[in-house]
Design a protein around this motif. Structure first.
Motif, PDB file in Angstrom:
ATOM      1  N   ILE A 167       0.838  -1.196   0.000  1.00 40.29           N
ATOM      2  CA  ILE A 167       0.000   0.000   0.000  1.00 40.29           C
ATOM      3  C   ILE A 167       0.875   1.248   0.000  1.00 40.29           C
ATOM      4  N   GLY A 168       1.966   1.209   0.770  1.00 38.78           N
ATOM      5  CA  GLY A 168       2.861   2.354   0.802  1.00 38.78           C
ATOM      6  C   GLY A 168       3.495   2.636  -0.553  1.00 38.78           C
ATOM      7  N   ILE A 169       3.894   1.577  -1.248  1.00 38.75           N
ATOM      8  CA  ILE A 169       4.507   1.738  -2.571  1.00 38.75           C
ATOM      9  C   ILE A 169       3.562   2.449  -3.526  1.00 38.75           C
ATOM     10  N   GLN A 170       2.293   2.053  -3.512  1.00 39.26           N
ATOM     11  CA  GLN A 170       1.371   2.687  -4.455  1.00 39.26           C
ATOM     12  C   GLN A 170       0.853   4.027  -3.943  1.00 39.26           C
ATOM     13  N   ASN A 171       1.125   4.369  -2.684  1.00 38.05           N
ATOM     14  CA  ASN A 171       0.762   5.700  -2.190  1.00 38.05           C
ATOM     15  C   ASN A 171       1.701   6.778  -2.696  1.00 38.05           C
ATOM     16  N   PHE A 172       2.940   6.398  -3.009  1.00 37.31           N
ATOM     17  CA  PHE A 172       3.887   7.390  -3.517  1.00 37.31           C
ATOM     18  C   PHE A 172       3.365   8.081  -4.778  1.00 37.31           C
ATOM     19  N   PRO A 173       2.956   7.322  -5.818  1.00 39.61           N
ATOM     20  CA  PRO A 173       2.417   8.003  -6.999  1.00 39.61           C
ATOM     21  C   PRO A 173       1.103   8.731  -6.733  1.00 39.61           C
ATOM     22  N   GLU A 174       0.339   8.303  -5.727  1.00 44.54           N
ATOM     23  CA  GLU A 174      -0.902   9.000  -5.410  1.00 44.54           C
ATOM     24  C   GLU A 174      -0.614  10.416  -4.907  1.00 44.54           C
ATOM     25  N   GLY A 175       0.380  10.552  -4.025  1.00 45.11           N
ATOM     26  CA  GLY A 175       0.740  11.884  -3.546  1.00 45.11           C
ATOM     27  C   GLY A 175       1.218  12.772  -4.671  1.00 45.11           C
ATOM     28  N   LEU A 176       2.030  12.206  -5.563  1.00 50.61           N
ATOM     29  CA  LEU A 176       2.515  12.941  -6.726  1.00 50.61           C
ATOM     30  C   LEU A 176       1.352  13.354  -7.622  1.00 50.61           C
ATOM     31  N   ALA A 177       0.393  12.444  -7.797  1.00 51.95           N
ATOM     32  CA  ALA A 177      -0.721  12.694  -8.706  1.00 51.95           C
ATOM     33  C   ALA A 177      -1.647  13.794  -8.223  1.00 51.95           C
ATOM     34  N   VAL A 178      -1.560  14.160  -6.938  1.00 48.96           N
ATOM     35  CA  VAL A 178      -2.358  15.272  -6.419  1.00 48.96           C
ATOM     36  C   VAL A 178      -1.560  16.572  -6.459  1.00 48.96           C
ATOM     37  N   SER A 179      -0.323  16.552  -5.930  1.00 51.35           N
ATOM     38  CA  SER A 179       0.422  17.802  -5.747  1.00 51.35           C
ATOM     39  C   SER A 179       0.884  18.423  -7.062  1.00 51.35           C
ATOM     40  N   VAL A 180       1.420  17.626  -7.972  1.00 49.37           N
ATOM     41  CA  VAL A 180       1.954  18.186  -9.218  1.00 49.37           C
ATOM     42  C   VAL A 180       0.864  18.799 -10.095  1.00 49.37           C
TER      43      VAL A 180
END
Length: 272
Positions: A167-180
């Motif tokens: 879950i942590g691994i796939q949370n990394f792109p989720e954070g990127l997908a919101v902030s950028v």
């Protein structure tokens, strides 16, 4: 991996769930921090990351949640019943949240906002969409640690740690997908980062809640594991996969989904 698991055995399941979901939240924040060094992003990359996240969630739903739930009920006349009931209940719960909470998926126009009508800003609606996504993830981690603490069926601490890692691994792109994307729309870098990491705050809350609930009675466990799986599959089918296919990179997103599935399968089967 073995040393990490042994080190966690001294904590209660609730504390384990809290630590694990703080870790997954931290990786969401790490992904959101990409706004400080990424000037732009490729839609192809975002679609691939979404597909990857969907694959991890699908694999986790079976190996980390449904399989242990069925094993726990293997001595009953209907071993599939608790997992099935919980699975459908989890999907219905997320459907209700989806229908009531105002939110907006990435890449959608304001006219496509879902949930109850509101005057909230686009940034808030985008964060809420990812927050809905993160509810079942945190719940899954919490329930997995609660089941491991009960020592029932195929549920074990190593499997719960593997789930938190996936879950942590796939949370990394989720954070990127919101902030950028928020920064690309004109928001400042720090504020974009703040909203990106904020989407993961719900995971520790959901994780601790899940661990507390399953600690009440062992009879709840297979239903709770199925519930978390149903909630995750609802998010994948309703949100993650459609978004990954929306911008014309369907084949890439599909292959990334397969890779994500295999990564989570290896984590759960190999490490758990």
């Amino acid at each position: 991996m073995l040393e990490v698991v042994n080190g966690w055995r001294s904590f209660s399941p609730v504390v384990q769930a809290l630590l694990a979901t703080l870790f997954t939240w931290g990786l969401t924040a790490l992904g959101a921090s990409a706004v400080f060094w990424m000037r732009s992003y490729s839609q192809r990359l975002l679609d691939a990351l979404l597909g990857f996240a969907g694959g991890i969630m699908i694999a986790a739903s079976y190996w980390s949640l449904l399989a242990p739930a069925i094993e726990m009920s293997s001595q009953t006349d209907l071993p599939w019943l608790p997992a099935s009931v919980g699975f459908l209940a989890g999907g219905l719960f997320l459907r209700a949240v989806d229908a009531l909470m105002p939110h907006l998926h990435l890449g959608f126009g304001m006219e496509e906002a879902e949930g109850l009508p509101t005057r909230w800003k686009r940034a808030v609606l985008l964060v809420l969409a990812i927050t809905i996504h993160n509810i079942p993830e945190g719940l899954a981690v919490g329930v997995a640690f609660g089941a491991a603490g009960a020592g029932m069926g195929d549920a074990d601490l190593a499997g719960a740690v593997a789930l938190a890692l996936g879950i942590g691994i796939q949370n990394f792109p989720e954070g990127l997908a919101v902030s950028v994307p928020l920064h690309r729309e004109g928001m400042g870098r720090f504020k974009s980062f703040w909203y990106g990491q904020l989407s993961g705050v719900v995971e520790p809350v959901a994780g601790v809640s899940g661990a507390l609930v399953v600690g009440l009675s062992s009879a709840i466990l297979p239903y709770a594991l199925g519930f978390a799986a149903g909630a995750m599959i609802f998010v994948v089918v309703e949100e993650v996969i459609p978004e990954s296919q929306r911008s014309g990179h369907a084949d890439l997103a599909t292959m990334a989904c397969l890779v994500g599935f295999v990564v989570m399968m290896i984590l759960d089967v190999g490490l758990g």
